[in-house]
Scaffold this motif. Structure first.
Motif, PDB file in Angstrom:
ATOM      1  N   VAL A 642       0.826  -1.340  -0.027  1.00 22.67           N
ATOM      2  CA  VAL A 642      -0.069  -0.098   0.206  1.00 22.67           C
ATOM      3  C   VAL A 642       1.057   1.283   0.042  1.00 22.67           C
ATOM      4  CG1 VAL A 642      -1.816   1.291   1.058  1.00 22.67           C
ATOM      5  CG2 VAL A 642      -1.670  -1.336   1.393  1.00 22.67           C
ATOM      6  N   SER A 643       0.952   2.053  -0.894  1.00 20.61           N
ATOM      7  CA  SER A 643       1.586   3.173  -1.085  1.00 20.61           C
ATOM      8  C   SER A 643       1.227   4.354   0.019  1.00 20.61           C
ATOM      9  CB  SER A 643       1.158   4.066  -2.408  1.00 20.61           C
ATOM     10  OG  SER A 643      -0.028   4.599  -2.739  1.00 20.61           O
ATOM     11  N   SER A 644       2.091   5.084   0.211  1.00 21.44           N
ATOM     12  CA  SER A 644       1.754   6.069   1.334  1.00 21.44           C
ATOM     13  C   SER A 644       0.389   7.044   0.897  1.00 21.44           C
ATOM     14  CB  SER A 644       3.029   7.164   1.422  1.00 21.44           C
ATOM     15  OG  SER A 644       4.189   6.411   1.759  1.00 21.44           O
ATOM     16  N   ASN A 645       0.308   7.483  -0.329  1.00 25.09           N
ATOM     17  CA  ASN A 645      -0.865   8.404  -0.599  1.00 25.09           C
ATOM     18  C   ASN A 645      -2.084   7.581  -0.478  1.00 25.09           C
ATOM     19  OD1 ASN A 645       0.696  10.581  -1.420  1.00 25.09           O
ATOM     20  ND2 ASN A 645       0.840   9.720  -3.519  1.00 25.09           N
ATOM     21  N   PHE A 646      -2.253   6.207  -0.873  1.00 22.35           N
ATOM     22  CA  PHE A 646      -3.140   5.530  -0.764  1.00 22.35           C
ATOM     23  C   PHE A 646      -3.545   5.199   0.853  1.00 22.35           C
ATOM     24  CE2 PHE A 646      -5.993   1.602  -1.087  1.00 22.35           C
ATOM     25  CZ  PHE A 646      -6.888   2.154  -1.835  1.00 22.35           C
ATOM     26  N   MET A 647      -2.667   4.774   1.602  1.00 23.12           N
ATOM     27  CA  MET A 647      -2.803   4.801   3.061  1.00 23.12           C
ATOM     28  C   MET A 647      -3.414   6.088   3.701  1.00 23.12           C
ATOM     29  SD  MET A 647       0.197   3.219   5.700  1.00 23.12           S
ATOM     30  CE  MET A 647       0.663   2.030   4.505  1.00 23.12           C
ATOM     31  N   THR A 648      -2.923   7.106   2.969  1.00 24.29           N
ATOM     32  CA  THR A 648      -3.585   8.440   3.609  1.00 24.29           C
ATOM     33  C   THR A 648      -4.892   8.624   3.236  1.00 24.29           C
ATOM     34  OG1 THR A 648      -1.541   9.555   3.633  1.00 24.29           O
ATOM     35  CG2 THR A 648      -3.362  11.094   3.641  1.00 24.29           C
ATOM     36  N   GLN A 649      -5.441   8.142   2.206  1.00 27.82           N
ATOM     37  CA  GLN A 649      -6.669   7.967   1.625  1.00 27.82           C
ATOM     38  C   GLN A 649      -7.516   7.215   2.378  1.00 27.82           C
ATOM     39  OE1 GLN A 649      -7.044   7.457  -2.760  1.00 27.82           O
ATOM     40  NE2 GLN A 649      -5.339   8.788  -3.146  1.00 27.82           N
ATOM     41  N   ILE A 650      -7.074   5.831   2.726  1.00 28.08           N
ATOM     42  CA  ILE A 650      -7.970   4.967   3.543  1.00 28.08           C
ATOM     43  C   ILE A 650      -8.119   5.699   5.005  1.00 28.08           C
ATOM     44  CG2 ILE A 650      -7.897   2.769   4.486  1.00 28.08           C
ATOM     45  CD1 ILE A 650      -6.031   1.662   2.459  1.00 28.08           C
ATOM     46  N   TRP A 651      -7.130   6.401   5.558  1.00 24.24           N
ATOM     47  CA  TRP A 651      -7.181   6.843   6.797  1.00 24.24           C
ATOM     48  C   TRP A 651      -8.563   7.933   6.798  1.00 24.24           C
ATOM     49  CZ3 TRP A 651      -6.547   5.760  11.596  1.00 24.24           C
ATOM     50  CH2 TRP A 651      -6.666   6.684  12.514  1.00 24.24           C
ATOM     51  N   ARG A 652      -8.378   8.993   5.712  1.00 25.21           N
ATOM     52  CA  ARG A 652      -9.328   9.963   5.870  1.00 25.21           C
ATOM     53  C   ARG A 652     -10.741   9.865   5.263  1.00 25.21           C
ATOM     54  NH1 ARG A 652      -5.144  14.412   2.762  1.00 25.21           N
ATOM     55  NH2 ARG A 652      -3.816  14.587   4.741  1.00 25.21           N
ATOM     56  N   THR A 653     -10.829   8.428   4.826  1.00 21.82           N
ATOM     57  CA  THR A 653     -12.020   8.058   4.432  1.00 21.82           C
ATOM     58  C   THR A 653     -13.102   7.790   5.652  1.00 21.82           C
ATOM     59  OG1 THR A 653     -11.347   7.055   2.616  1.00 21.82           O
ATOM     60  CG2 THR A 653     -13.511   6.638   2.993  1.00 21.82           C
ATOM     61  N   ASP A 654     -14.379   8.403   5.780  1.00 24.66           N
ATOM     62  CA  ASP A 654     -15.085   8.099   6.443  1.00 24.66           C
ATOM     63  C   ASP A 654     -16.261   7.266   6.150  1.00 24.66           C
ATOM     64  OD1 ASP A 654     -17.114   8.343   8.599  1.00 24.66           O
ATOM     65  OD2 ASP A 654     -17.968  10.273   8.258  1.00 24.66           O
ATOM     66  N   CYS A 655     -15.998   6.060   6.754  1.00 24.08           N
ATOM     67  CA  CYS A 655     -17.004   4.964   6.280  1.00 24.08           C
ATOM     68  C   CYS A 655     -18.306   4.776   7.295  1.00 24.08           C
ATOM     69  CB  CYS A 655     -16.305   3.650   6.592  1.00 24.08           C
ATOM     70  SG  CYS A 655     -14.667   3.738   5.492  1.00 24.08           S
ATOM     71  N   SER A 656     -18.693   5.762   8.227  1.00 20.24           N
ATOM     72  CA  SER A 656     -19.680   5.553   9.053  1.00 20.24           C
ATOM     73  C   SER A 656     -21.064   5.688   8.315  1.00 20.24           C
ATOM     74  CB  SER A 656     -19.600   6.322  10.187  1.00 20.24           C
ATOM     75  OG  SER A 656     -19.576   7.679   9.743  1.00 20.24           O
ATOM     76  N   LYS A 657     -21.026   6.480   7.395  1.00 22.66           N
ATOM     77  CA  LYS A 657     -22.188   6.383   6.309  1.00 22.66           C
ATOM     78  C   LYS A 657     -22.805   5.615   5.650  1.00 22.66           C
ATOM     79  CE  LYS A 657     -20.165  10.136   3.831  1.00 22.66           C
ATOM     80  NZ  LYS A 657     -19.753  11.353   3.061  1.00 22.66           N
ATOM     81  N   TYR A 658     -21.738   4.817   5.410  1.00 28.03           N
ATOM     82  CA  TYR A 658     -21.883   3.995   4.289  1.00 28.03           C
ATOM     83  C   TYR A 658     -22.614   2.510   4.907  1.00 28.03           C
ATOM     84  CZ  TYR A 658     -18.771   6.793   1.672  1.00 28.03           C
ATOM     85  OH  TYR A 658     -18.026   7.793   0.917  1.00 28.03           O
ATOM     86  N   SER A 659     -23.331   1.505   4.065  1.00 28.00           N
ATOM     87  CA  SER A 659     -23.662   0.502   4.533  1.00 28.00           C
ATOM     88  C   SER A 659     -22.791  -0.479   5.056  1.00 28.00           C
ATOM     89  CB  SER A 659     -24.459  -0.369   3.376  1.00 28.00           C
ATOM     90  OG  SER A 659     -24.879  -1.500   3.488  1.00 28.00           O
ATOM     91  N   HIS A 660     -23.019  -0.957   6.278  1.00 24.01           N
ATOM     92  CA  HIS A 660     -21.966  -1.874   6.919  1.00 24.01           C
ATOM     93  C   HIS A 660     -21.884  -3.192   6.308  1.00 24.01           C
ATOM     94  CE1 HIS A 660     -19.607  -3.533   9.757  1.00 24.01           C
ATOM     95  NE2 HIS A 660     -20.631  -4.601  10.070  1.00 24.01           N
TER      96      HIS A 660
END
Length: 723
Positions: A642-660
């Motif tokens: 996992v690249s550094s940029n993609f790691m940052t994107q994963i961390w910043r994504t808010d998944c609470s509003k999506y279907s679990h």
């Protein structure tokens, strides 16, 4: 009076000699004998005066005259042969055909060294100007004992547009005296020109050779087996190699071997030999060089030679001992009588084949190239299972002094210690990890603590930067050894040794690389509720075998590892183990000889300890790309590459509003392969989630197939057309 006449006679004789040297001799030599008239064009001479004088060390006029007479006779013989071939075939001329009449920029007189009855095979090695390493390797391997065999060789090159490269080739030619270079640019499209000009050179310079072997510089030649076969009768009548019958031209424009209908109109090619290696008689080489000037040009060199053979009404002999690439085999196989040539051998493997000593009683030929996982086991029946690998008595000393350390394991018992393997130069990756999945644990956390482990850099500036970095973050563990890939085992054991002494409060230890994503909350949850392993867990392999491909990063030669299997081990990028297991590994490792593959070495230690290795599906070394929130679901705990940029994107994504349920199930992107191709997909996908168009796996699949993929294709074609 007598003295005066004697002086006068000497004067006249000297004048005549001077006239010969200054007028007649240069006139003879400057004609660049032999010269052949083809229409109104002069065929460029392939043997020139400089090499005649240089190679035969000519220092008197009688020898020069003899050489000139020899080549005049040679020239006459070539003209007679040409007339015979053209008359037999009824060829007069070809409008628009390519004349192979390129100048010779570098020449060699290697064939002049050998008596006319001693040259059995002339080897023409097609090489790119940039392939200096391949040429050096070939000279040091199968060409080393050339003086003891009736063989000779030359490297055939074209020119480049790089003046420095041209100068280096000139120096190489002066030193080795084995390069022939022609006045055309060396490229894949000019391979036909290179081969035909090489054949013309062979006919003019080495007419006393019986056979001409044409090979590429990535082809291994078993000279002994080839010589023995060539001396038997019959060997070949005209040309032989790995023959293709009824091959069809490739009409796909993006393909490397694309042939347009204008170049070749027929639906099938004539029989031809595979281009990397084939052998022919010197007479066939001469006839090909004659008829090639009267056929339409085709850039596929091996097919063009097949067209020449068809025009001459000659036959192509199939010989399976001229191997195309069929997978890597045991080194002794390439020295067996079942191999004349073998294609796609890297330079490193040339040296291995040359050095290895083979047992003639062993059969290295009865193997299947299809099942590569069992090749080495089938070839070498003397090899034993890994369990026979002997231990030693305190033979492995891995302890190195600690240069930087931090006491992060104080203040009570905690669940997980994370040892992040990093290199001194990977500052950006460490900063990314500190600001993403390890950000909540940067202070003394009661559940998780971590350190970045590394060795020394060869640059003092980088080591100084690491010291300054540690002063700011206090999370580095550094040892006094050079940090390289081959020292990964030292890094692992030094890190485990530090943990066994300084970090006894941890229950579990996770070893990960700095390009691995860690779902820390998911892993901690599983450790607190139901521990899924007894001793060690990860993406584990139970039937691993050494890779014998010399081009591989993980290559192991039979000398380094003479066994056909590995013990069970977990893949190195990420695995987890109990802390007490680390203590036992440190005890047994002193008696386990060093091995360069770190994860396999830990597997060896576990094997001797009798500990169980557990496969964990949530530890991913490699799988297809998933969406950001999938990395935060309970489907994943670690994910490699996992690249550094993609790691940052994963961390910043808010998944609470999506279907679990959507992210819990997870799904593969079947229409794409890499992160880059998924980026527009992911962007569009998140937009449509916000518009509540997608609420199930089935709707995702329909959206991909019917809406998103056509849209991306349409955008791509629009950009392509505009460009």
């Amino acid at each position: 009076m007598a003295i005066t006449e004697k002086h006068l006679l000497r004067l006249i004789l000297g004048f005549l000699v001077l006239q010969w040297l200054c007028i007649i001799l240069p006139t003879l030599l400057e004609t660049r004998v032999p010269t052949e008239i083809v229409g109104n064009q002069n065929l460029i001479v392939l043997v020139d005066k400089e090499n005649i004088i240089k190679e035969r060390k000519v220092d008197d006029k009688d020898t020069i005259i003899a050489i000139v007479d020899e080549y005049l006779q040679h020239h006459e013989k070539r003209n007679v042969r040409k007339a015979e071939v053209l008359n037999r075939l009824g060829i007069t001329d070809c409008i628009g055909c390519k004349k192979f009449d390129f100048n010779t920029l570098l020449n060699t007189g290697r064939c002049l060294y050998m008596p006319s009855n001693k040259l059995q095979i002339l080897i023409l090695i097609m090489s790119k100007p940039t392939n200096v390493l391949q040429r050096k390797t070939i000279r040091n391997t199968y060409l080393t004992d050339l003086q003891k065999k009736p063989l000779n060789y030359v490297f055939v090159l074209g020119k480049t547009d790089d003046p420095r490269m041209e100068e280096n080739i000139k120096k190489e030619s002066d030193f080795y005296n084995d390069i022939v270079k022609f006045d055309f640019f060396d490229s894949y499209e000019n391979l036909t020109i290179k081969s035909v000009m090489a054949f013309k050179w062979a006919v003019w310079n080495c007419e006393h050779a019986r056979f001409v072997l044409k090979v590429d510089d990535d082809v291994w030649i078993n000279t002994g087996a080839l010589l023995r076969a060539s001396e038997s009768s019959p060997f070949i009548s005209y040309i032989g190699g790995f023959r293709y019958n009824d091959a069809e031209p490739v009409r796909k424009t993006h393909h490397k071997h694309f042939v347009s209908e204008q170049e070749y109109q027929s639906e099938k090619f004539p029989p031809y030999c595979n281009g990397p290696s084939y052998i022919m008689t010197i007479q066939t080489a001469e006839d090909i060089s004659i008829v090639a000037d009267y056929l339409p040009f085709l850039h596929m060199e091996d097919v063009f030679i097949g067209l020449c053979i068809q025009t001459l009404n000659y036959t192509v002999t199939h010989n399976p001992k001229f191997h195309k690439f069929e997978g890597y085999r045991h080194a002794c196989y390439y020295k067996s009588d079942d191999v004349f040539t073998y294609h796609q051998i890297p330079p490193l493997f040339f040296n291995i084949i040359q050095r290895i000593k083979c047992n003639e009683r062993q059969n290295f030929t009865r193997i299947s190239p299809v099942d590569r996982s069992q090749q080495y086991q089938l070839i070498n029946k003397n090899l034993t299972d890994f369990s026979k690998r002997p231990k030693c008595d305190k033979c492995f000393n891995f302890q190195h002094s600690v240069l930087i350390s931090n006491n992060v394991c104080d203040l009570g018992v905690f669940h997980l210690f994370v040892l992040v393997f990093s290199s001194a130069t990977n500052l950006n990756r460490r900063l990314t990890i500190r600001n993403t999945y390890l950000k909540p644990f940067r202070r003394q956390n009661p559940h998780l603590r971590f350190l970045f482990i590394m060795g020394n850099s060869n640059e003092a500036r980088v080591n100084t930067m690491v010291k300054e970095e540690n002063k700011q973050f206090h999370d580095i563990l550094k040892f006094n050894f050079t940090d390289t890939y081959l020292n990964l085992t030292l890094k692992t054991l030094n890190g485990f040794n530090w943990i066994s002494r300084k970090c006894r409060n941890a229950r579990y230890v996770l070893k990960i690389d700095d390009d691995v994503w860690l779902n820390a909350p998911g892993l901690l949850k599983s450790l607190q509720t139901n521990v899924p392993f007894q001793h060690i867990g990860g993406e584990c392999h139970f039937k691993g075998q050494p890779i014998r491909n010399p081009a591989s990063k993980y290559y192991l030669s039979p000398e380094n590892y003479p066994y056909y299997n590995f013990p069970a081990f977990c893949a190195g990028p990420s695995y987890i183990l109990r802390r007490n297991v680390i203590n036992d590994i440190m005890q047994i490792s002193r008696d386990v000889p060093f091995f360069q593959l770190e994860d396999v070495y830990i597997g060896m230690c576990l094997y001797y300890l009798g500990y169980k290795v557990t496969f964990l599906p949530t530890f991913n070394t490699y799988t297809k790309f998933q969406f950001h929130c999938w990395f935060k679901s309970d489907k994943i705990q670690t994910f490699h590459s996992v690249s550094s940029n993609f790691m940052t994107q994963i961390w910043r994504t808010d998944c609470s509003k999506y279907s679990h349920e959507l992210w819990k199930q997870g799904f593969h992107g079947k229409n794409f392969d890499t992160f880059q191709k998924f980026r527009p997909f992911d962007s569009e996908f998140r937009k449509d989630i916000n518009r509540e168009k997608i609420n199930s796996i089935e709707s995702v699949r329909k959206y991909i197939q019917h809406e998103l993929v056509p849209k991306i294709r349409n955008d791509y074609h629009q950009k392509t057309n505009s460009t």
